[in-house]
Design a protein around this motif. Structure first.
Motif, PDB file in Angstrom:
ATOM      1  N   TYR A 201      -3.216  10.953 -13.322  1.00 25.64           N
ATOM      2  CA  TYR A 201      -1.932  10.382 -12.928  1.00 25.64           C
ATOM      3  C   TYR A 201      -0.943  10.676 -14.044  1.00 25.64           C
TER       4      TYR A 201
ATOM      5  N   ASP B 293       9.022   3.636  -1.255  1.00 20.74           N
ATOM      6  CA  ASP B 293       8.684   5.036  -1.468  1.00 20.74           C
ATOM      7  C   ASP B 293       8.378   5.281  -2.941  1.00 20.74           C
ATOM      8  N   LEU B 294       7.338   6.055  -3.227  1.00 25.73           N
ATOM      9  CA  LEU B 294       6.947   6.414  -4.599  1.00 25.73           C
ATOM     10  C   LEU B 294       6.657   5.182  -5.453  1.00 25.73           C
TER      11      LEU B 294
ATOM     12  N   ASN C 167      -6.226   4.218  -7.231  1.00 29.19           N
ATOM     13  CA  ASN C 167      -4.970   4.031  -6.529  1.00 29.19           C
ATOM     14  C   ASN C 167      -4.993   4.776  -5.203  1.00 29.19           C
TER      15      ASN C 167
ATOM     16  N   ASP D  96      -6.905   3.320   1.248  1.00 28.21           N
ATOM     17  CA  ASP D  96      -7.071   4.377   0.252  1.00 28.21           C
ATOM     18  C   ASP D  96      -7.488   3.788  -1.098  1.00 28.21           C
ATOM     19  N   THR D  97      -6.833   2.697  -1.474  1.00 27.08           N
ATOM     20  CA  THR D  97      -7.145   2.070  -2.764  1.00 27.08           C
ATOM     21  C   THR D  97      -8.529   1.444  -2.743  1.00 27.08           C
TER      22      THR D  97
ATOM     23  N   GLU E 279      -2.289   5.622  -1.442  1.00 19.56           N
ATOM     24  CA  GLU E 279      -1.031   5.411  -0.718  1.00 19.56           C
ATOM     25  C   GLU E 279      -1.107   4.163   0.162  1.00 19.56           C
ATOM     26  N   THR E 280      -2.301   3.853   0.668  1.00 20.75           N
ATOM     27  CA  THR E 280      -2.477   2.685   1.535  1.00 20.75           C
ATOM     28  C   THR E 280      -3.528   1.762   0.949  1.00 20.75           C
TER      29      THR E 280
ATOM     30  N   VAL F  95       0.678   5.168  -8.181  1.00 21.12           N
ATOM     31  CA  VAL F  95      -0.026   5.930  -7.148  1.00 21.12           C
ATOM     32  C   VAL F  95       0.012   7.399  -7.541  1.00 21.12           C
TER      33      VAL F  95
ATOM     34  N   ARG G 263      -1.604  11.545  -7.830  1.00 26.12           N
ATOM     35  CA  ARG G 263      -1.725  12.685  -6.923  1.00 26.12           C
ATOM     36  C   ARG G 263      -3.150  13.216  -6.863  1.00 26.12           C
TER      37      ARG G 263
ATOM     38  N   SER H 165      -1.648   0.208  -5.491  1.00 18.34           N
ATOM     39  CA  SER H 165      -1.546   0.708  -4.119  1.00 18.34           C
ATOM     40  C   SER H 165      -0.099   0.971  -3.760  1.00 18.34           C
ATOM     41  N   GLY H 166       0.094   1.934  -2.871  1.00 19.11           N
ATOM     42  CA  GLY H 166       1.403   2.083  -2.272  1.00 19.11           C
ATOM     43  C   GLY H 166       1.785   0.809  -1.545  1.00 19.11           C
TER      44      GLY H 166
END
Length: 422
Positions: A188, A176-177, A144, A150-151, A146-147, A181, A183, A170-171
């Motif tokens: 996760y 938001d949130l 996963n 990234d994924t 944020e973008t 996704v 940390r 993916s974000g």
């Protein structure tokens, strides 16, 4: 006439029999090495013990109370060998039956009893289920970011680590949130606060964005790796049908939880519009939750887990029922299930003829230390180990260093404030 002598680790292949294993005690252990786990330990008068998982993410104490007040008192003095009879007693004997609390309590007892019986015979648990159907269990990991980029990179890391199947989340721009996704690269844990975190959701933004992710994944990594995605019950049936159709060119292994799982009829509409394989069931507790989905072939994978479905005894029935309609298993295996459930699931996966795939999210180093285990990962496959029982233990002294930490799962609202499905 000679009298046989009971040896806890005598081999079943040598023709040993098991004398009565009277349940002497049962205890609930709650520990939080990074997240909360509820474990049941059953001990017998022969010195053989077994452990089972009773974790219900965000509602852990409800199962603790059910076990301590209603289950443990009726277990003491029973013969631990009588797994089926005890399962029926706990299920049929509860007028208010089914549901996530009751079935997790039953699962903890059931898995602990299978563990005891396998240990008493000196056999790996999969041998008691019927023996191996395969040499390894294909698992999928969670990638996963944020973008989108990234994924893409996260999926690549899983492929480099040897995974043959990867779930991609993916974000979503403007959301938001977004669900799924994490940390970090491997862990996760959505249950993040004592009171539920409120998130905002837009199905339209998600549906317009997601096909771009899988188009990019296929362009970069080709079609040899299996790709999965979780919709997490957030779409209406028609929206799920539309998304499934748009994802068809990217040949997903499955689209998971496309719509609310309570509405089995909804999957008829989805099925009539897309050939993207469908998976559902991590929130299911009994065969009745999936009966119509299975016998009408409205899904391709049933995802209920050992801990959610009342243990191995009932999960076997669900899998056998599904096999009649060529539906495969794909058991839930997130970090809200303890290593005890993962160990039991891998023995189940090693045996079950209609196996599909196993979800596998790595636990933290602290959790692995509290729950030493025999299972291992190699070349995209998991192996349960060949020692007696399900191969997972509990270090009680270490567990005591991680006290219960109240956490709840998030909730979701639409952009206008309407409550939605998290």
């Amino acid at each position: 006439m000679s009298q046989s002598v009971f040896t806890p680790h005598s081999k079943a292949s040598q023709g040993s029999s098991i004398p009565p294993l009277k349940i002497r005690s049962a205890r609930v252990i709650v520990t939080s090495p990074g997240r909360n786990f509820v474990t049941l330990k059953i001990e017998t008068d022969q010195g053989v013990y077994g452990i089972g998982d009773a974790t219900l993410n965000g509602r852990e104490k409800s199962v603790v109370a059910y076990l301590e007040d209603h289950v443990i008192p009726v277990l003491i003095g029973r013969d631990a060998r009588r797994i089926e009879d005890i399962w029926q007693y706990l299920y049929r004997g509860a007028y208010w039956r089914r549901g996530p609390v009751t079935m997790r309590a039953i699962a903890a007892v059931d898995v602990a009893l299978w563990d005891i019986k396998a240990k008493a015979l000196g056999a790996p648990l999969y041998d008691l289920l019927g023996g191996k159907s395969r040499e390894g269990v294909m698992v999928y990991g969670h990638a996963n970011g944020e973008t989108l980029e990234d994924t893409l990179e996260a999926v690549g890391r899983y492929i480099e680590a040897g995974y043959k199947a990867v779930r991609a989340q993916s974000g979503v721009p403007g959301v938001d949130l977004a669900y799924g996704v994490g940390r970090g690269d491997l862990y996760y844990e959505p249950a993040d606060a004592q009171l539920p975190t409120e998130t905002v959701w837009s199905t339209r933004k998600y549906m317009n964005y997601l096909p771009n992710l899988f188009e990019a994944l296929r362009k970069r990594y080709g079609f040899d790796v299996e790709l999965l995605h979780d919709g997490h019950h957030r779409m209406t049936p028609l929206e799920a049908a539309q998304l499934g159709k748009r994802l068809e060119p990217y040949q997903l292994f499955w689209l998971e939880d496309a719509t609310q799982a309570e509405n089995q009829d909804a999957f008829r509409l989805i099925r009539s519009h897309t050939t993207t394989p469908l998976a559902v069931g991590e929130v299911f507790n009994t065969i009745w939750d999936a009966k119509d989905l299975i016998q009408e072939q409205l899904i391709d994978y049933i995802r209920t887990s050992v801990v959610a479905a009342g243990g191995l005894t009932h999960l076997r029935r669900i899998a056998d029922f599904a096999s009649v309609w060529q539906i495969k298993t794909g058991c839930h295996g997130a970090t809200d299930l303890s290593p005890v459930t993962m160990g039991a699931a891998l023995h189940f996966d090693t045996w079950v003829p209609n196996f599909g795939i196993q979800e596998y999210m790595r636990h933290t180093a602290e959790t692995d230390a509290v729950f030493p285990h025999a299972y291992s990962f190699s070349d995209g496959l998991m192996h349960p180990g060949d020692g007696p029982g399900h191969g997972v233990d509990l270090d009680e002294a270490l567990a005591a260093k991680y006290p219960y930490d109240p956490r709840q799962l998030p909730v979701a609202r639409l952009e206008d404030g309407t409550m939605w499905n998290w």
